[in-house]
Scaffold this motif. Structure first.
Motif, PDB file in Angstrom:
ATOM      1  N   PHE A 279       7.097  65.872  57.524  1.00  7.41           N
ATOM      2  CA  PHE A 279       7.620  66.661  56.251  1.00  7.41           C
ATOM      3  C   PHE A 279       7.385  66.070  54.571  1.00  7.41           C
ATOM      4  CE2 PHE A 279       8.826  68.078  60.921  1.00  7.41           C
ATOM      5  CZ  PHE A 279       8.155  69.333  60.786  1.00  7.41           C
ATOM      6  N   ASP A 280       6.959  67.189  54.193  1.00  6.12           N
ATOM      7  CA  ASP A 280       7.333  66.799  52.854  1.00  6.12           C
ATOM      8  C   ASP A 280       8.800  67.087  52.578  1.00  6.12           C
ATOM      9  OD1 ASP A 280       4.844  65.910  51.918  1.00  6.12           O
ATOM     10  OD2 ASP A 280       4.264  67.847  53.040  1.00  6.12           O
ATOM     11  N   THR A 281       9.438  68.072  53.271  1.00  3.38           N
ATOM     12  CA  THR A 281      10.391  68.107  52.868  1.00  3.38           C
ATOM     13  C   THR A 281      11.682  68.600  53.979  1.00  3.38           C
ATOM     14  OG1 THR A 281      10.178  69.427  50.321  1.00  3.38           O
ATOM     15  CG2 THR A 281      12.480  69.962  51.392  1.00  3.38           C
ATOM     16  N   VAL A 282      12.929  68.525  54.558  1.00  2.90           N
ATOM     17  CA  VAL A 282      13.686  68.919  55.725  1.00  2.90           C
ATOM     18  C   VAL A 282      14.494  69.898  54.946  1.00  2.90           C
ATOM     19  CG1 VAL A 282      14.823  68.304  57.470  1.00  2.90           C
ATOM     20  CG2 VAL A 282      12.686  66.937  56.700  1.00  2.90           C
ATOM     21  N   THR A 283      15.446  71.331  55.767  1.00  2.00           N
ATOM     22  CA  THR A 283      16.482  71.426  54.677  1.00  2.00           C
ATOM     23  C   THR A 283      16.941  72.160  55.830  1.00  2.00           C
ATOM     24  OG1 THR A 283      16.891  73.167  52.965  1.00  2.00           O
ATOM     25  CG2 THR A 283      15.148  73.901  54.741  1.00  2.00           C
ATOM     26  N   ILE A 284      18.509  72.383  55.881  1.00  2.00           N
ATOM     27  CA  ILE A 284      19.085  72.893  56.820  1.00  2.00           C
ATOM     28  C   ILE A 284      20.116  73.533  56.295  1.00  2.00           C
ATOM     29  CG2 ILE A 284      20.865  70.243  57.523  1.00  2.00           C
ATOM     30  CD1 ILE A 284      20.619  71.210  59.672  1.00  2.00           C
ATOM     31  N   SER A 285      20.154  74.788  56.515  1.00  2.32           N
ATOM     32  CA  SER A 285      21.202  75.776  55.709  1.00  2.32           C
ATOM     33  C   SER A 285      22.415  75.947  56.728  1.00  2.32           C
ATOM     34  CB  SER A 285      20.993  76.523  54.611  1.00  2.32           C
ATOM     35  OG  SER A 285      20.006  76.240  54.264  1.00  2.32           O
ATOM     36  N   PHE A 286      23.443  75.265  56.555  1.00  3.69           N
ATOM     37  CA  PHE A 286      25.339  75.771  57.044  1.00  3.69           C
ATOM     38  C   PHE A 286      24.786  75.657  58.604  1.00  3.69           C
ATOM     39  CE2 PHE A 286      24.212  78.787  53.436  1.00  3.69           C
ATOM     40  CZ  PHE A 286      25.503  78.703  52.903  1.00  3.69           C
ATOM     41  N   GLY A 287      23.990  74.362  58.921  1.00  2.00           N
ATOM     42  CA  GLY A 287      24.012  74.146  60.144  1.00  2.00           C
ATOM     43  C   GLY A 287      24.170  72.910  60.510  1.00  2.00           C
ATOM     44  N   LEU A 288      24.221  71.590  59.316  1.00  2.00           N
ATOM     45  CA  LEU A 288      24.361  70.605  59.768  1.00  2.00           C
ATOM     46  C   LEU A 288      26.235  70.444  60.311  1.00  2.00           C
ATOM     47  CD1 LEU A 288      24.483  67.789  59.215  1.00  2.00           C
ATOM     48  CD2 LEU A 288      24.584  67.841  57.002  1.00  2.00           C
ATOM     49  N   ARG A 289      26.653  71.376  59.706  1.00  2.00           N
ATOM     50  CA  ARG A 289      28.285  70.828  60.428  1.00  2.00           C
ATOM     51  C   ARG A 289      28.619  71.065  61.389  1.00  2.00           C
ATOM     52  NH1 ARG A 289      28.983  75.610  57.998  1.00  2.00           N
ATOM     53  NH2 ARG A 289      29.938  76.526  60.015  1.00  2.00           N
ATOM     54  N   ASN A 290      27.839  71.970  62.368  1.00  2.00           N
ATOM     55  CA  ASN A 290      27.849  72.675  63.767  1.00  2.00           C
ATOM     56  C   ASN A 290      27.053  71.206  64.992  1.00  2.00           C
ATOM     57  OD1 ASN A 290      29.096  75.171  63.515  1.00  2.00           O
ATOM     58  ND2 ASN A 290      27.199  76.129  62.481  1.00  2.00           N
ATOM     59  N   VAL A 291      26.314  70.104  64.443  1.00  2.00           N
ATOM     60  CA  VAL A 291      25.536  69.100  64.822  1.00  2.00           C
ATOM     61  C   VAL A 291      26.852  68.479  64.990  1.00  2.00           C
ATOM     62  CG1 VAL A 291      24.157  67.350  65.096  1.00  2.00           C
ATOM     63  CG2 VAL A 291      24.068  69.072  63.388  1.00  2.00           C
ATOM     64  N   ARG A 292      27.055  67.770  66.321  1.00  2.00           N
ATOM     65  CA  ARG A 292      28.063  66.652  67.407  1.00  2.00           C
ATOM     66  C   ARG A 292      28.147  65.487  66.562  1.00  2.00           C
ATOM     67  NH1 ARG A 292      29.744  65.041  73.044  1.00  2.00           N
ATOM     68  NH2 ARG A 292      31.338  63.950  73.059  1.00  2.00           N
ATOM     69  N   GLU A 293      27.046  64.944  66.169  1.00  2.00           N
ATOM     70  CA  GLU A 293      26.733  63.478  65.673  1.00  2.00           C
ATOM     71  C   GLU A 293      26.034  63.725  64.200  1.00  2.00           C
ATOM     72  OE1 GLU A 293      24.696  60.802  68.623  1.00  2.00           O
ATOM     73  OE2 GLU A 293      25.755  62.271  70.113  1.00  2.00           O
ATOM     74  N   THR A 294      26.588  63.922  62.891  1.00  2.00           N
ATOM     75  CA  THR A 294      26.621  64.305  61.324  1.00  2.00           C
ATOM     76  C   THR A 294      25.198  62.787  61.686  1.00  2.00           C
ATOM     77  OG1 THR A 294      27.790  65.706  61.454  1.00  2.00           O
ATOM     78  CG2 THR A 294      26.506  64.449  59.678  1.00  2.00           C
ATOM     79  N   ASP A 295      25.521  61.815  61.731  1.00  2.00           N
ATOM     80  CA  ASP A 295      25.041  60.594  61.188  1.00  2.00           C
ATOM     81  C   ASP A 295      23.491  59.965  61.256  1.00  2.00           C
ATOM     82  OD1 ASP A 295      27.030  60.483  59.274  1.00  2.00           O
ATOM     83  OD2 ASP A 295      28.421  58.879  60.520  1.00  2.00           O
ATOM     84  N   ALA A 296      23.813  60.855  62.989  1.00  2.00           N
ATOM     85  CA  ALA A 296      22.599  60.526  63.976  1.00  2.00           C
ATOM     86  C   ALA A 296      21.153  61.573  63.257  1.00  2.00           C
ATOM     87  CB  ALA A 296      22.823  61.085  65.609  1.00  2.00           C
ATOM     88  N   ALA A 297      21.920  63.486  62.616  1.00  2.00           N
ATOM     89  CA  ALA A 297      20.911  64.322  62.039  1.00  2.00           C
ATOM     90  C   ALA A 297      20.431  63.609  61.450  1.00  2.00           C
ATOM     91  CB  ALA A 297      21.905  65.750  62.428  1.00  2.00           C
ATOM     92  N   LEU A 298      21.253  62.936  60.562  1.00  2.00           N
ATOM     93  CA  LEU A 298      21.024  62.344  59.009  1.00  2.00           C
ATOM     94  C   LEU A 298      19.505  61.879  59.140  1.00  2.00           C
ATOM     95  CD1 LEU A 298      24.194  62.479  56.894  1.00  2.00           C
ATOM     96  CD2 LEU A 298      22.128  64.578  56.558  1.00  2.00           C
ATOM     97  N   ARG A 299      20.125  60.365  59.985  1.00  2.00           N
ATOM     98  CA  ARG A 299      19.057  59.480  60.647  1.00  2.00           C
ATOM     99  C   ARG A 299      17.843  59.949  60.713  1.00  2.00           C
ATOM    100  NH1 ARG A 299      23.698  56.449  62.002  1.00  2.00           N
ATOM    101  NH2 ARG A 299      23.199  57.033  64.103  1.00  2.00           N
ATOM    102  N   GLU A 300      17.340  61.060  61.640  1.00  2.00           N
ATOM    103  CA  GLU A 300      16.751  61.838  61.875  1.00  2.00           C
ATOM    104  C   GLU A 300      16.231  62.715  61.142  1.00  2.00           C
ATOM    105  OE1 GLU A 300      14.676  62.776  65.660  1.00  2.00           O
ATOM    106  OE2 GLU A 300      15.100  60.290  65.072  1.00  2.00           O
ATOM    107  N   MET A 301      16.298  63.321  60.194  1.00  2.00           N
ATOM    108  CA  MET A 301      16.126  64.022  58.811  1.00  2.00           C
ATOM    109  C   MET A 301      15.356  62.940  58.679  1.00  2.00           C
ATOM    110  SD  MET A 301      19.041  67.112  57.585  1.00  2.00           S
ATOM    111  CE  MET A 301      20.512  67.468  58.855  1.00  2.00           C
ATOM    112  N   LEU A 302      15.653  61.609  58.312  1.00  2.00           N
ATOM    113  CA  LEU A 302      14.775  60.892  57.371  1.00  2.00           C
ATOM    114  C   LEU A 302      13.851  59.808  58.033  1.00  2.00           C
ATOM    115  CD1 LEU A 302      15.006  58.919  54.608  1.00  2.00           C
ATOM    116  CD2 LEU A 302      15.879  57.018  56.609  1.00  2.00           C
TER     117      LEU A 302
END
Length: 232
Positions: free
Chosen positions: A113-136
């Protein structure tokens, strides 16, 4: 009715959003006093989708947040882990390629993907740091992330008023307009529990994102964080 706990067990959060899917967009507009639409416009400007680009919209729910990217000519994939949200989205926008996915284990190849975006959803993810790495991981080198999330109001007196609104005014309003008002009690608690703007920026950097910055919307009730995946 389902209400998730603050330890954010994925099955609890997914079930909670299944319950509120049908009225979710309407409820958000009411509870945000109409600001939700302005926030979506700010996200669309930050993403700046172009024809031919690929955009991953995480926690996309019914696909409302994905519409501006599609209108700009980008290929957008709305992704969510709530089956109820996806079902409602497919009813409304059957032409969109909705995908079921957990933000910590995305079902996409590296660098898509050229851009990954998330609105008002990251707060509901149990493992925030894992999600940020997956987006990367799923973003191409030089690609970007745009995160829109509730945050901490910058002005201390307003911060106090806002906190009182969340815990006292929001639940009764939710009871009037939502199919699952208890879900909005959880959402209020999760907002108060969420890191402030500098703390989230630090977590983005720790996950590997560069050129991390943010700007406040509505006095810091919401913050728009951005970052770039290193090119090399």
């Amino acid at each position: 009715m389902t209400r998730a706990s603050l330890d954010k067990q994925p099955h609890e959060v997914a079930a909670m959003f299944d319950d509120v899917a049908a009225k979710y967009d309407l409820t958000n507009d009411v509870l945000s006093l109409g600001q939700a639409r302005l926030w979506r416009k700010a996200v669309a400007r930050a993403v700046d989708a172009r024809p031919g680009q690929k955009v991953l919209d995480l926690a996309a729910g019914t696909g409302t947040s994905s519409m501006p990217f599609a209108a700009a000519g980008a290929y957008v994939v709305p992704c969510d882990f709530s089956v109820g949200m996806l079902r409602e989205g497919r009813k409304r926008q059957p032409w969109m390629p909705f995908a079921a996915g957990d933000a910590t284990r995305l079902p996409f190849a590296d660098g898509v993907f050229d851009t990954v975006t998330i609105s008002f959803g990251l707060r509901n993810v149990r493992e925030t740091d894992a999600a940020l790495r997956e987006m990367l991981r799923v973003t191409r080198p030089g690609g970007r992330v745009v995160i829109c999330e509730f945050s901490t109001p910058a002005w201390a007196p307003f911060r106090t008023v806002y906190s009182e609104y969340l815990m006292r005014a929001l639940p009764p309003v939710a009871r009037a307009v939502s199919s699952n008002p208890d879900a909005y009690v959880y959402l209020a608690e999760s907002i108060r529990d969420w890191p402030d703007q500098p703390a989230l920026a630090a977590r983005l950097q720790a996950a590997g994102w560069r050129d991390v910055a943010w700007r406040n919307l509505t006095g810091g009730i919401v913050a728009l964080h951005r970052g770039t995946k290193p090119a090399g």
